[in-house]
Design an enzyme around this catalytic site. Structure first.
Site, PDB file in Angstrom:
ATOM      1  N   ASP A  51       0.797  -1.140  -0.105  1.00 40.73           N
ATOM      2  CA  ASP A  51       0.013   0.088  -0.114  1.00 40.73           C
ATOM      3  C   ASP A  51       0.903   1.324  -0.069  1.00 40.73           C
ATOM      4  O   ASP A  51       0.505   2.201  -0.566  1.00 40.73           O
ATOM      5  CB  ASP A  51      -0.814   0.119   1.177  1.00 40.73           C
ATOM      6  CG  ASP A  51      -1.979  -1.109   1.171  1.00 40.73           C
ATOM      7  OD1 ASP A  51      -2.075  -1.885   0.236  1.00 40.73           O
ATOM      8  OD2 ASP A  51      -2.729  -1.251   2.143  1.00 40.73           O
ATOM      9  N   TYR A  54       2.145   1.952  -3.488  1.00 40.16           N
ATOM     10  CA  TYR A  54       0.970   2.552  -4.175  1.00 40.16           C
ATOM     11  C   TYR A  54       0.960   4.036  -3.949  1.00 40.16           C
ATOM     12  O   TYR A  54       0.691   4.912  -4.751  1.00 40.16           O
ATOM     13  CB  TYR A  54      -0.462   1.852  -4.120  1.00 40.16           C
ATOM     14  CG  TYR A  54      -1.242   2.241  -4.789  1.00 40.16           C
ATOM     15  CD1 TYR A  54      -1.537   1.576  -6.009  1.00 40.16           C
ATOM     16  CD2 TYR A  54      -2.259   3.151  -4.334  1.00 40.16           C
ATOM     17  CE1 TYR A  54      -2.487   2.218  -6.853  1.00 40.16           C
ATOM     18  CE2 TYR A  54      -3.255   3.897  -5.054  1.00 40.16           C
ATOM     19  CZ  TYR A  54      -3.389   3.351  -6.438  1.00 40.16           C
ATOM     20  OH  TYR A  54      -4.496   3.810  -7.114  1.00 40.16           O
ATOM     21  N   ASP A  55       1.058   4.192  -2.675  1.00 37.64           N
ATOM     22  CA  ASP A  55       0.756   5.731  -2.249  1.00 37.64           C
ATOM     23  C   ASP A  55       1.652   6.730  -2.637  1.00 37.64           C
ATOM     24  O   ASP A  55       1.580   7.870  -3.039  1.00 37.64           O
ATOM     25  CB  ASP A  55       0.751   5.685  -0.520  1.00 37.64           C
ATOM     26  CG  ASP A  55      -0.511   5.239   0.046  1.00 37.64           C
ATOM     27  OD1 ASP A  55      -1.459   4.880  -0.627  1.00 37.64           O
ATOM     28  OD2 ASP A  55      -0.348   4.831   1.204  1.00 37.64           O
ATOM     29  N   SER A 100     -35.849  -5.541 -15.766  1.00 38.79           N
ATOM     30  CA  SER A 100     -36.107  -6.293 -14.665  1.00 38.79           C
ATOM     31  C   SER A 100     -36.030  -7.641 -14.952  1.00 38.79           C
ATOM     32  O   SER A 100     -35.965  -8.117 -16.190  1.00 38.79           O
ATOM     33  CB  SER A 100     -37.358  -6.173 -13.965  1.00 38.79           C
ATOM     34  OG  SER A 100     -37.542  -4.605 -13.873  1.00 38.79           O
ATOM     35  N   GLU A 131     -25.579 -17.236 -13.233  1.00 41.88           N
ATOM     36  CA  GLU A 131     -24.852 -16.379 -12.210  1.00 41.88           C
ATOM     37  C   GLU A 131     -25.208 -15.897 -11.043  1.00 41.88           C
ATOM     38  O   GLU A 131     -26.227 -16.095 -10.812  1.00 41.88           O
ATOM     39  CB  GLU A 131     -24.453 -15.021 -12.969  1.00 41.88           C
ATOM     40  CG  GLU A 131     -23.942 -15.224 -14.168  1.00 41.88           C
ATOM     41  CD  GLU A 131     -24.086 -13.877 -15.088  1.00 41.88           C
ATOM     42  OE1 GLU A 131     -24.245 -12.801 -14.695  1.00 41.88           O
ATOM     43  OE2 GLU A 131     -24.044 -13.890 -16.413  1.00 41.88           O
ATOM     44  N   LYS A 133     -26.830 -13.640  -8.392  1.00 39.87           N
ATOM     45  CA  LYS A 133     -27.663 -12.416  -8.553  1.00 39.87           C
ATOM     46  C   LYS A 133     -27.188 -11.729  -7.286  1.00 39.87           C
ATOM     47  O   LYS A 133     -27.511 -11.677  -6.159  1.00 39.87           O
ATOM     48  CB  LYS A 133     -29.159 -12.751  -8.260  1.00 39.87           C
ATOM     49  CG  LYS A 133     -29.997 -11.460  -8.667  1.00 39.87           C
ATOM     50  CD  LYS A 133     -31.565 -11.909  -8.794  1.00 39.87           C
ATOM     51  CE  LYS A 133     -32.362 -10.392  -9.254  1.00 39.87           C
ATOM     52  NZ  LYS A 133     -32.095  -9.380  -8.334  1.00 39.87           N
ATOM     53  N   ARG A 154     -30.348   2.816 -12.698  1.00 42.63           N
ATOM     54  CA  ARG A 154     -31.193   2.188 -13.493  1.00 42.63           C
ATOM     55  C   ARG A 154     -32.592   3.323 -13.661  1.00 42.63           C
ATOM     56  O   ARG A 154     -32.938   3.279 -14.696  1.00 42.63           O
ATOM     57  CB  ARG A 154     -31.875   1.053 -12.839  1.00 42.63           C
ATOM     58  CG  ARG A 154     -32.904   0.416 -13.467  1.00 42.63           C
ATOM     59  CD  ARG A 154     -33.475  -0.937 -12.684  1.00 42.63           C
ATOM     60  NE  ARG A 154     -34.513  -1.772 -13.557  1.00 42.63           N
ATOM     61  CZ  ARG A 154     -35.664  -1.565 -13.318  1.00 42.63           C
ATOM     62  NH1 ARG A 154     -36.250  -0.479 -12.694  1.00 42.63           N
ATOM     63  NH2 ARG A 154     -36.500  -2.033 -14.015  1.00 42.63           N
ATOM     64  N   LYS A 328     -34.850 -17.088  -7.031  1.00 41.25           N
ATOM     65  CA  LYS A 328     -34.635 -16.297  -6.036  1.00 41.25           C
ATOM     66  C   LYS A 328     -34.653 -17.297  -4.548  1.00 41.25           C
ATOM     67  O   LYS A 328     -35.452 -18.312  -4.580  1.00 41.25           O
ATOM     68  CB  LYS A 328     -35.705 -15.376  -5.505  1.00 41.25           C
ATOM     69  CG  LYS A 328     -35.796 -14.138  -6.404  1.00 41.25           C
ATOM     70  CD  LYS A 328     -35.083 -13.089  -5.878  1.00 41.25           C
ATOM     71  CE  LYS A 328     -35.576 -11.724  -6.552  1.00 41.25           C
ATOM     72  NZ  LYS A 328     -35.711 -10.805  -5.669  1.00 41.25           N
ATOM     73  N   CYS A 427     -46.584   5.779  31.284  1.00 40.52           N
ATOM     74  CA  CYS A 427     -47.194   6.785  32.223  1.00 40.52           C
ATOM     75  C   CYS A 427     -48.140   6.197  33.453  1.00 40.52           C
ATOM     76  O   CYS A 427     -48.474   7.055  34.134  1.00 40.52           O
ATOM     77  CB  CYS A 427     -47.848   7.971  31.601  1.00 40.52           C
ATOM     78  SG  CYS A 427     -49.449   7.423  30.653  1.00 40.52           S
TER      79      CYS A 427
HETATM   80  S1  IVH Z   1     -28.578  -9.623 -15.746  1.00 40.50           S
HETATM   81  C1  IVH Z   1     -32.528  -7.963 -17.940  1.00 40.50           C
HETATM   82  N1  IVH Z   1     -26.898 -10.669 -13.877  1.00 40.50           N
HETATM   83  O1  IVH Z   1     -30.923  -7.697 -10.969  1.00 40.50           O
HETATM   84  C2  IVH Z   1     -31.859  -7.701 -16.648  1.00 40.50           C
HETATM   85  N2  IVH Z   1     -28.679  -8.946 -13.165  1.00 40.50           N
HETATM   86  O2  IVH Z   1     -33.832  -8.021 -10.980  1.00 40.50           O
HETATM   87  C3  IVH Z   1     -30.327  -8.282 -16.845  1.00 40.50           C
HETATM   88  N3  IVH Z   1     -28.620  -8.461 -10.980  1.00 40.50           N
HETATM   89  O3  IVH Z   1     -31.591  -4.875 -12.338  1.00 40.50           O
HETATM   90  C4  IVH Z   1     -29.763  -8.283 -15.604  1.00 40.50           C
HETATM   91  N4  IVH Z   1     -27.045  -9.601 -10.382  1.00 40.50           N
HETATM   92  O4  IVH Z   1     -29.242  -5.153 -11.602  1.00 40.50           O
HETATM   93  C5  IVH Z   1     -28.142  -9.731 -14.241  1.00 40.50           C
HETATM   94  N5  IVH Z   1     -25.749 -11.392 -12.481  1.00 40.50           N
HETATM   95  C6  IVH Z   1     -26.726 -10.764 -12.513  1.00 40.50           C
HETATM   96  C7  IVH Z   1     -26.967  -9.858 -11.702  1.00 40.50           C
HETATM   97  C8  IVH Z   1     -28.191  -8.931 -12.191  1.00 40.50           C
HETATM   98  C9  IVH Z   1     -27.903  -8.651  -9.869  1.00 40.50           C
HETATM   99  C10 IVH Z   1     -29.733  -7.281 -11.006  1.00 40.50           C
HETATM  100  C11 IVH Z   1     -29.826  -6.344 -11.911  1.00 40.50           C
HETATM  101  C12 IVH Z   1     -31.094  -6.149 -12.505  1.00 40.50           C
HETATM  102  C13 IVH Z   1     -32.088  -6.819 -11.015  1.00 40.50           C
HETATM  103  C14 IVH Z   1     -32.813  -7.622 -12.015  1.00 40.50           C
END
Ligand code: IVH
Length: 689
Positions: A51, A54-55, A100, A131, A133, A154, A328, A427
Site C-alpha cells: 500500500d 502505491y501511495d 427487470s 450467475e 444475483k 437504473r 430467488k 405513564c
Molecule cells: S442480468 C434483464 N445478472 O438484478 C436484466 N442482473 O432483478 C439483466 N442483478 O436490475 C440483468 N446480479 O441489476 C443480471 N448477475 C446478474 C445480476 C443482475 C444482479 C440485478 C440487475 C437487475 C436486477 C433484476
C-alpha cells in the site's frame, strides 16, 4: 501516446520505474501504472506492491498534476476521490433499457420457463449461463474511446440518473479500458460483507452513524450528491452484461463475460454453464449451500440464455426479457429464544408488543428485537417468553417471527401467555382496547411516550422535515425541559442550545434554520404532522385539496368531512373532534402564533391526488414486505404524490400490491385474488424516482 490502451496482460508497462522517475511527459504512463496496480488490488485481489508503494506513486501523480493542472484528465486515478457536490443528478436516457427479471422460486418454475422458451425459440436443448444475483444496485457504465464517460442508475429503466462522479470512486471500476470503440456495460454495485463490517466498526469508533445492511448503504452511497462522501464508502461492482454486444461481434453471453475480464472489469465471479434446465437446477441447488461462504450478498441466481441469437428470438415481455429469469432463494432463517416481550407505546398511544431475543446473527447483522405487531399476531402464533422461535430475515428485511418451535410441548404450554399491560408502561394510565380494533391504547393525552413519538413524527421527513432533530434530540429536549410540546420548537433558545454538551454554535445554527425553514412547509404536512388519529399524508392532502385552507378544515362539519371521497365517518369524527378537543387547542394556537404558512388562507392544490396522470393515478395500492430503497412512509408518500391511494389491506378493489423482501400474507392474498403484483424496484421505476 495516450497511455490508455495498454494491455494489462503484457509487460509493456515500466513497472520497475520509481515514482520520482516519472515526470510531466510520462504522466500518462504513471497513470497506467497506478491503474494497473489498482486492478491487481481491487479486481484480481492479487497486489504486487505494498500500500505504501502505491501511495508513493499516487502522491507523485498528485504532485505532477498540481504543478501542471492542464494535464489533469477526467479519468486520472486522482479523480476517484470525488469532486464538487451536485444540487441534483442529471437525468440520462439509457441507450439500452435497463430491465427487470422475471422471478422463480422453485425448480418447477424454472422448468416452465425453459419449456416456454424452447417452444419460443424452437431449440431442443438450451444452453444457459447461471450467475449469482448480486444484492446491490444496478449501474450502467459507458466507455468511449477507452474512457469511462457515463455512469447511470437504473431509474425507471428508460431514464436513469447520471452518477458518473460517484461511479468513478468505485476502485474496481476501471476508468480506462483497452478498447477504442464504445462499450456499454451493466453491473451491480454493492458493498462486500466484510468491507461492510469493517466500515461500520470504523464508524462506531469515530462515534458516527452505523448502517443497518450493506445493500442500503451501497444504494445510499451511490446516490450521494457529494461524490467525496461516496469515495469514503467501500463500494465495489461486479459487471454482468455487455449491452451493445452486437457492435462487438460477440455471439455468446459467456464470451461477453470473458471479454469483460480481459478489459479489466471485475466480473460476476460465479458463472455456471449449463446445458439444459436440469443442469441449471443442479447448479441452483449447489449454490444455495455456498451462499453463506461468499463475501458479498446474493439474493439468488440469474439464469440467462447463453446464445445472443436465441436471446433475440425470445425477446421481451413488458420490462423483462424472456431469455433470463431470477431464481430467488427463500429468506434466511434462524432459531433463537424469546427472552422478553414488552409493550412499546407509539405516537397515537397504541401499544405494540416487541420481543427481545437471545442475539442471533442472520445475514450479516445481529437480531435482538422484533415487533410482534399486535395481540392477534401473538395469539395466532402463540408466542410466549421462553419459546424457541424461527426468525426470518432476507437481505435488509425487518426480522419477523415465523413460528414457535415445539408449540405442542408441555413446556411451551406451561409458559404464561403474554398479556397486554392494563396500565401504560410509561405513564401508568389505563390501557383500553377498542371493541372493533386489534389495538390497545394508552388513554392519556399526556403520556410522555405518546408526546415524544408525536414530536418525532411532526419533525420527521414525512411531515415537517426538520433535519437534525432525530429521536435522541427530541428525547433530550423533553428531558431537559426545553420543550413540552410541538409549538415549543418554535420558541427554542438557540444560544442556550449552542452551549449544551454535544452542540456548538454551528449545529445550533443549523437546527435553528431547519426549524425556521419548516414554517413554510405546506398545510398538508402540518395536518399530517399533528397526529390526528388515522390521518396520514394521503388524507391530509385530500383535506387540503377539498377544503382549501386550515380554517375551512377546522370549521367543516362532520357530515361534509365524511362526504369527502376517501374519508368516511370514522375519520371524519376523528378530524372533527380533534379540532374541538380542549387539550389540543393550545398546540394548534401555538403553531398559529409561530407564523406557520400552513395557516395562510390560500394553498396550492397538492400534487396529484385526483386526476393525476401516470401509472398510479387513481390506483389503490398496498405495500407488503420490507422495502429496501425507502422507508414505508417515504414510499407511501411517493406513491400518493403519484396519485395512488395507499391502503392497508388487500381486496378485490386493490389495483397493485407492491412487494418488498419477505412479503407477508397480503402477498398471498393478492395472488389468490389475482391482484397485479409489482416488485419494489418496478414500482420505483414506474414513479420515476
Ligand atoms: S442480468 C434483464 N445478472 O438484478 C436484466 N442482473 O432483478 C439483466 N442483478 O436490475 C440483468 N446480479 O441489476 C443480471 N448477475 C446478474 C445480476 C443482475 C444482479 C440485478 C440487475 C437487475 C436486477 C433484476
Amino acid at each position: 501516446m495516450t497511455g490508455s490502451l495498454f494491455d494489462r496482460t503484457s509487460n509493456e508497462l515500466p513497472l520497475d520505474k520509481k515514482p520520482e522517475q516519472f515526470n510531466a511527459d510520462s504522466i500518462d504512463v504513471l497513470r497506467d501504472v497506478l491503474e494497473y496496480h489498482n486492478h491487481r488490488y481491487y479486481v484480481l485481489d492479487d497486489p504486487v506492491i505494498s500500500d505504501s508503494e502505491y501511495d508513493a506513486f499516487y502522491r507523485r501523480l498528485e504532485a505532477l498534476e498540481s504543478e501542471n493542472p492542464e494535464l489533469i484528465t477526467p479519468t486520472s486515478p486522482t479523480q476517484r476521490v470525488g469532486g464538487r457536490a451536485l444540487d441534483q443528478f442529471e437525468s440520462v436516457e439509457h441507450r439500452f433499457p435497463m430491465l427487470s427479471l422475471q422471478n422463480s422460486t422453485t425448480p418447477d418454475e424454472l422448468r416452465d420457463f425453459d419449456k416456454r422458451l424452447r417452444k419460443e425459440v424452437g431449440v431442443e436443448t438450451i444452453d444457459y449461463v447461471v450467475e449469482h444475483k448480486i444484492d446491490g444496485l444496478a449501474v450502467s457504465i459507458t466507455y468511449e474511446s477507452g474512457k469511462l464517460v457515463l455512469g447511470a442508475t437504473r431509474g425507471d429503466g428508460t431514464q436513469g440518473e447520471n452518477i458518473t462522479s460517484n461511479v468513478k470512486t468505485i476502485r474496481s471500476v476501471p476508468l480506462e479500458i483497452p478498447f477504442d470503440g464504445t462499450i456499454i456495460v451493466q453491473g451491480e454495485a454493492f458493498i462486500g460483507t466484510g468491507d461492510f463490517l469493517i466500515f461500520n466498526r470504523a464508524q462506531e469508533e469515530k462515534g458516527e452513524k452505523t448502517y443497518a445492511n450493506p445493500r442500503n448503504t451501497a444504494a445510499g452511497s451511490l446516490r450521494q450528491l457529494d461524490s467525496r462522501i461516496t469515495a469514503t464508502r467501500p463500494l465495489d461492482c461486479f459487471m454482468h452484461s455487455i449491452r451493445n454486444y452486437e457492435e462487438l461481434s460477440i455471439a455468446h453471453h459467456h464470451d461477453a463475460l470473458k471479454h469483460l475480464d480481459t478489459l479489466g472489469f471485475k466480473v460476476t465471479p460465479f458463472r455456471g454453464l449449463a446445458s439444459g434446465i436440469d443442469e441449471v437446477i443442479i447448479i441452483c441447488e449447489e449454490q444455495h449451500g455456498q451462499r453463506d461462504k461468499l463475501d458479498y450478498g446474493i439474493d439468488g441466481l440469474v439464469v440467462k440464455v447463453d446464445e445472443f441469437r436465441l436471446q433475440e428470438i425470445a425477446g421481451f415481455v413488458a420490462r423483462a426479457p424472456r431469455f433470463a429469469i431470477a431464481y430467488k432463494y427463500p429468506p434466511t432463517e434462524g432459531t433463537t429464544v424469546v427472552l422478553d416481550i414488552q409493550a412499546s407505546v407509539g405516537r397515537t398511544g397504541t401499544l405494540t408488543p416487541v420481543a427481545t431475543f437471545e442475539p442471533l446473527l442472520l445475514d450479516g447483522s445481529t437480531v435482538t428485537h422484533a415487533s410482534l405487531y399486535n395481540m392477534d399476531e401473538i395469539e395466532r402464533k402463540d408466542i410466549r417468553v421462553g419459546d424457541k422461535v424461527i426468525i426470518a430475515k432476507g437481505g435488509d428485511v425487518i426480522p419477523k417471527v415465523i413460528k414457535v418451535l415445539n408449540a405442542e410441548s408441555d413446556e411451551h404450554k406451561k409458559r404464561p401467555e403474554f398479556k397486554m399491560p392494563e396500565k401504560c408502561p410509561i405513564c401508568g394510565s389505563d390501557v383500553v382496547k377498542d371493541d372493533d380494533a386489534v389495538d390497545y391504547k394508552c388513554v392519556s393525552t399526556n403520556c410522555r411516550a405518546v408526546l415524544q413519538r408525536r414530536i418525532e413524527h411532526y419533525v420527521s421527513k414525512a411531515c415537517m422535515r426538520i433535519e437534525g432533530m432525530g429521536p435522541k434530540i427530541v428525547e433530550r429536549f423533553l428531558d431537559e425541559g426545553l420543550i413540552k410540546d410541538i409549538p415549543d420548537l418554535y420558541i427554542l433558545n438557540f444560544d442556550e442550545i449552542a452551549t449544551m454538551p454535544g452542540f456548538g454554535e454551528k449545529s445550533a445554527e443549523n437546527l435553528k434554520s431547519e426549524i425556521e425553514g419548516s414554517k413554510s412547509q405546506p398545510l398538508w404536512r402540518m395536518i399530517h404532522g399533528i397526529s390526528i388519529p388515522g390521518i396520514g399524508a394521503e388524507v391530509a392532502k385530500l383535506l387540503v385539496n377539498k377544503l382549501g385552507s386550515y380554517s375551512a378544515i377546522t370549521s367543516a362539519d362532520q357530515e361534509s368531512l365524511a362526504d369527502i371521497n376517501g374519508i368516511g365517518p370514522v375519520l371524519a369524527e376523528n378530524i372533527f373532534s380533534f379540532f374541538r378537543d380542549d387539550e389540543r387547542a393550545p398546540i394548534l394556537e401555538g403553531l398559529k402564533s409561530a407564523g406557520l404558512a400552513a395557516f395562510d388562507e390560500v394553498h396550492d392544490v397538492v400534487t396529484a391526488i385526483e386526476g393525476a396522470s401516470g401509472p398510479f393515478a387513481g390506483k389503490t395500492v398496498v405495500l407488503t414486505g420490507a422495502l429496501s430503497q425507502f422507508s414505508r412512509d417515504e414510499m407511501k408518500e411517493k406513491l400518493e404524490s403519484a396519485g395512488a391511494k395507499v391502503t392497508g389491506s388487500v381486496s378485490k378493489n386493490t389495483d397493485y400490491v407492491i412487494v418488498g423482501e419477505n412479503p407477508g400474507s397480503k402477498f398471498d392474498k393478492a395472488q389468490k385474488l389475482g391482484v397485479a403484483i409489482l416488485r419494489e424496484e418496478d414500482a420505483i421505476g414506474m414513479i420515476n424516482l
